[in-house]
Scaffold this motif. Sequence first.
Motif, PDB file in Angstrom:
ATOM      1  N   TRP A   9      16.590 -32.757  29.788  1.00 32.59           N
ATOM      2  CA  TRP A   9      17.869 -33.250  29.309  1.00 32.59           C
ATOM      3  C   TRP A   9      18.428 -34.297  30.262  1.00 32.59           C
ATOM      4  O   TRP A   9      18.276 -34.179  31.476  1.00 32.59           O
ATOM      5  CB  TRP A   9      18.864 -32.104  29.165  1.00 32.59           C
ATOM      6  CG  TRP A   9      18.491 -31.140  28.076  1.00 32.59           C
ATOM      7  CD1 TRP A   9      18.043 -29.865  28.236  1.00 32.59           C
ATOM      8  CD2 TRP A   9      18.533 -31.376  26.671  1.00 32.59           C
ATOM      9  NE1 TRP A   9      17.805 -29.288  27.008  1.00 32.59           N
ATOM     10  CE2 TRP A   9      18.097 -30.188  26.030  1.00 32.59           C
ATOM     11  CE3 TRP A   9      18.891 -32.468  25.877  1.00 32.59           C
ATOM     12  CZ2 TRP A   9      18.011 -30.081  24.634  1.00 32.59           C
ATOM     13  CZ3 TRP A   9      18.816 -32.350  24.501  1.00 32.59           C
ATOM     14  CH2 TRP A   9      18.384 -31.172  23.895  1.00 32.59           C
ATOM     15  N   ALA A  12      23.117 -31.951  32.421  1.00 27.08           N
ATOM     16  CA  ALA A  12      22.983 -30.490  32.435  1.00 27.08           C
ATOM     17  C   ALA A  12      23.714 -29.843  31.263  1.00 27.08           C
ATOM     18  O   ALA A  12      24.714 -30.354  30.778  1.00 27.08           O
ATOM     19  CB  ALA A  12      23.531 -29.939  33.751  1.00 27.08           C
ATOM     20  N   ASP A  13      23.213 -28.709  30.842  1.00 25.27           N
ATOM     21  CA  ASP A  13      23.871 -27.797  29.900  1.00 25.27           C
ATOM     22  C   ASP A  13      24.406 -28.447  28.624  1.00 25.27           C
ATOM     23  O   ASP A  13      25.610 -28.394  28.339  1.00 25.27           O
ATOM     24  CB  ASP A  13      25.012 -27.045  30.604  1.00 25.27           C
ATOM     25  CG  ASP A  13      24.506 -26.244  31.790  1.00 25.27           C
ATOM     26  OD1 ASP A  13      23.435 -25.627  31.674  1.00 25.27           O
ATOM     27  OD2 ASP A  13      25.195 -26.253  32.827  1.00 25.27           O
ATOM     28  N   TRP A  90      27.096 -33.998  24.895  1.00 24.10           N
ATOM     29  CA  TRP A  90      28.028 -33.759  25.989  1.00 24.10           C
ATOM     30  C   TRP A  90      29.248 -34.646  25.794  1.00 24.10           C
ATOM     31  O   TRP A  90      29.138 -35.771  25.333  1.00 24.10           O
ATOM     32  CB  TRP A  90      27.425 -34.160  27.336  1.00 24.10           C
ATOM     33  CG  TRP A  90      26.122 -33.563  27.672  1.00 24.10           C
ATOM     34  CD1 TRP A  90      25.894 -32.457  28.453  1.00 24.10           C
ATOM     35  CD2 TRP A  90      24.822 -34.039  27.288  1.00 24.10           C
ATOM     36  NE1 TRP A  90      24.547 -32.225  28.555  1.00 24.10           N
ATOM     37  CE2 TRP A  90      23.868 -33.177  27.849  1.00 24.10           C
ATOM     38  CE3 TRP A  90      24.375 -35.104  26.508  1.00 24.10           C
ATOM     39  CZ2 TRP A  90      22.510 -33.348  27.667  1.00 24.10           C
ATOM     40  CZ3 TRP A  90      23.019 -35.277  26.313  1.00 24.10           C
ATOM     41  CH2 TRP A  90      22.095 -34.397  26.899  1.00 24.10           C
ATOM     42  N   VAL A 148      31.539 -33.574  31.311  1.00 23.20           N
ATOM     43  CA  VAL A 148      30.451 -33.142  32.191  1.00 23.20           C
ATOM     44  C   VAL A 148      30.320 -34.058  33.394  1.00 23.20           C
ATOM     45  O   VAL A 148      30.593 -35.252  33.327  1.00 23.20           O
ATOM     46  CB  VAL A 148      29.094 -33.089  31.443  1.00 23.20           C
ATOM     47  CG1 VAL A 148      29.142 -32.086  30.320  1.00 23.20           C
ATOM     48  CG2 VAL A 148      28.684 -34.446  30.951  1.00 23.20           C
TER      49      VAL A 148
END
Length: 157
Positions: A9, A12-13, A90, A148
């Motif tokens: 990715w 992140a997350d 994001w 983010v």
Amino acid sequence: MTADAPINWDLADPFTMDITVTDQDTDRLGHANNVVYVRWLEEISWAHIESLGMTWEVHESTGRAMAITRTEIDYLASANAGDHLILGTWITGFDGRFRSERRFQLVRPADGKTLVRATSTHACVNLKTQRPARAPDAFRDILASAVVAGGQGLRVD
């Protein structure tokens, strides 16, 4: 059956959505049509903000919404009928007043290949007049907390 390749990715997350490309998603060239990619971006955007608490009820009660002002899409490889994809997103910026930014990455887990990268920008608008309006506190709290690290988008004031 082989295991999926690891997904690298961009940030992140991500908030993710699984997609299976259907025959109806494809165009005359046999790959997913560009209009379908835009639909997927919209679907994940709504799912993401709703998961953060920015539901349509909040939009209606505040009389505000975040309207897309620009979408930039880089098509890096094609998706075909039957492909399993994962779309990540994001919130990468919010200026604390009117504008927000969101990034997307579409990956095919079978080979780990990134097929699409996209960025969209949004402006807060009054639902009745469709004119720009300052984001209500509910939007500011949610958007600012969701930005983010590493997104390098709009600055939070």
